[in-house]
Design an enzyme around this catalytic site. Structure first.
Site, PDB file in Angstrom:
ATOM      1  N   ALA A  66      35.644  40.832  44.614  1.00 44.67           N
ATOM      2  CA  ALA A  66      35.182  39.587  45.559  1.00 44.67           C
ATOM      3  C   ALA A  66      34.987  40.098  46.896  1.00 44.67           C
ATOM      4  CB  ALA A  66      36.029  38.571  45.270  1.00 44.67           C
ATOM      5  N   GLY A 110      37.546  41.558  41.081  1.00 48.72           N
ATOM      6  CA  GLY A 110      36.558  40.781  40.493  1.00 48.72           C
ATOM      7  C   GLY A 110      35.432  41.633  39.895  1.00 48.72           C
ATOM      8  N   GLU A 113      37.118  42.437  36.635  1.00 41.41           N
ATOM      9  CA  GLU A 113      36.808  40.908  35.961  1.00 41.41           C
ATOM     10  C   GLU A 113      35.383  40.726  35.252  1.00 41.41           C
ATOM     11  OE1 GLU A 113      38.926  39.017  39.246  1.00 41.41           O
ATOM     12  OE2 GLU A 113      40.451  38.599  37.797  1.00 41.41           O
ATOM     13  N   GLU A 133      44.131  43.261  43.659  1.00 36.46           N
ATOM     14  CA  GLU A 133      44.425  41.841  44.426  1.00 36.46           C
ATOM     15  C   GLU A 133      45.726  41.847  45.168  1.00 36.46           C
ATOM     16  OE1 GLU A 133      42.930  42.411  41.623  1.00 36.46           O
ATOM     17  OE2 GLU A 133      41.104  41.022  41.458  1.00 36.46           O
TER      18      GLU A 133
END
Ligand code: CAA
Length: 259
Positions: A66, A110, A113, A133
């Site tokens: 992200a 992300g 993911e 993260e």
């Protein structure tokens, strides 16, 4: 066809190819990119001529996570009210045609993911996976703590989520996160070949297989087996089952009509 700022979209016969294209930020996933991705995937899902989708990034990064510059000043109310990440990411899990992730370079946070939301991952030998993260004072927010332990083991998932370290392609293959590892210069070819094989089969049957395998992650075994049997029975209502079996018995290639 709509034009995109953060994606390249093309078709290779029955295969839809989407390339994440934000090179300046290693394909960091901002809201605009995910919105575009959902539109592009939805367009392929609705397109009768497309029967399998490949999602890839660059040689250096599938996606580095992200977008940290986007998130840095978010408040709790910002993320709660906008339902941050789930808002548009859930559009990706709604896609019913198979999606193969072709991963080279970094697939972090992300990015890892997103690869795990795809139906399977083919990795280049330079691929590196991780959930870093923890280093940023957050935790994986797009399924990392849930899909990673289902894809690998609890031990490996805890190790990756708690230390934030990266694992290379060989370790990811041993752990079961990726289905195959190929040389970097073969990655796209190999992914498109696999997608072309899938696209050669009956599309509704392929969609039923995707739905059934995904069901295994949502249900106890007995319920999953009942679901599978119902779907299995329904395949006998398709023209493609008649064609597939007739072709086998007549020793010829089937001509699936995708119905
Ligand atoms: N967000 C925003 N920008 C990013 C980014 C990210 N996740 N990852 C990389 N970039 C940017 C860098 O800031 C840099 O920009 P500038 O050139 O303008 O400085 C550019 O991409 C190139 O990156 P680096 O110079 O850092 O490249 P490198 O080869 O030295 O390192 C890397 C590569 C190890 C991937 C490093 O960039 C990195 O650690 N990135 C962050 C990875 C990360 O923490 N991801 C998780 C994000 S949180 C998340 O994803 C939450 C969730 O669960 C959804």
């Amino acid at each position: 066809t709509p034009s995109f700022e953060n994606l390249l979209v093309e078709s290779r016969g029955p295969v839809g190819l989407i390339t994440l294209n934000r090179p300046k930020a290693l394909n960091a996933l901002n809201d605009a990119l995910i919105d575009e991705l959902v539109v592009a995937l939805g367009a392929f899902d609705a397109d009768e001529a497309i029967r399998c989708i490949v999602l890839t990034g660059s040689e250096k990064a599938f996606a580095a996570g992200a977008d940290i510059s986007m998130m840095a000043n978010f408040s709790y109310m910002d993320v709660f009210k906008s339902n941050f990440i789930a808002r548009n990411w859930s559009g990706i899990t709604a896609i019913r045609k198979p999606i193969i992730a072709a991963v080279a370079g970094f697939a972090l946070g992300g990015g890892c993911e997103l690869a795990m939301i795809c139906d399977f991952i083919i990795a280049a030998d330079n691929a590196r996976f991780g959930q870093p993260e923890v280093k940023l004072g957050i935790l994986p927010g797009a399924g990392g703590t849930q899909r990673l332990p289902r894809a690998v083991s609890k031990a490996k998932a805890m190790d990756l989520c708690l230390t934030g370290r990266m694992m290379d392609a060989a370790e990811a293959e041993r752990a079961g996160l990726v289905s195959r590892v190929v040389p970097l210069d073969r990655l796209l070819e190999e992914a498109i070949e696999a997608a072309t094989v899938i696209a050669g089969y009956s599309l509704p049957i392929v969609m039923m297989i995707k739905e059934s395998v995904n069901r295994a992650y949502e249900t106890p075994l007995a319920e999953g087996l009942i679901f599978e049997r119902r779907v299995f029975h329904s395949t006998f209502g398709t023209e493609d089952q008649k064609e597939g079996m007739a072709a086998f018995l007549q020793k010829r290639a089937p001509e699936f009509k995708h119905r």
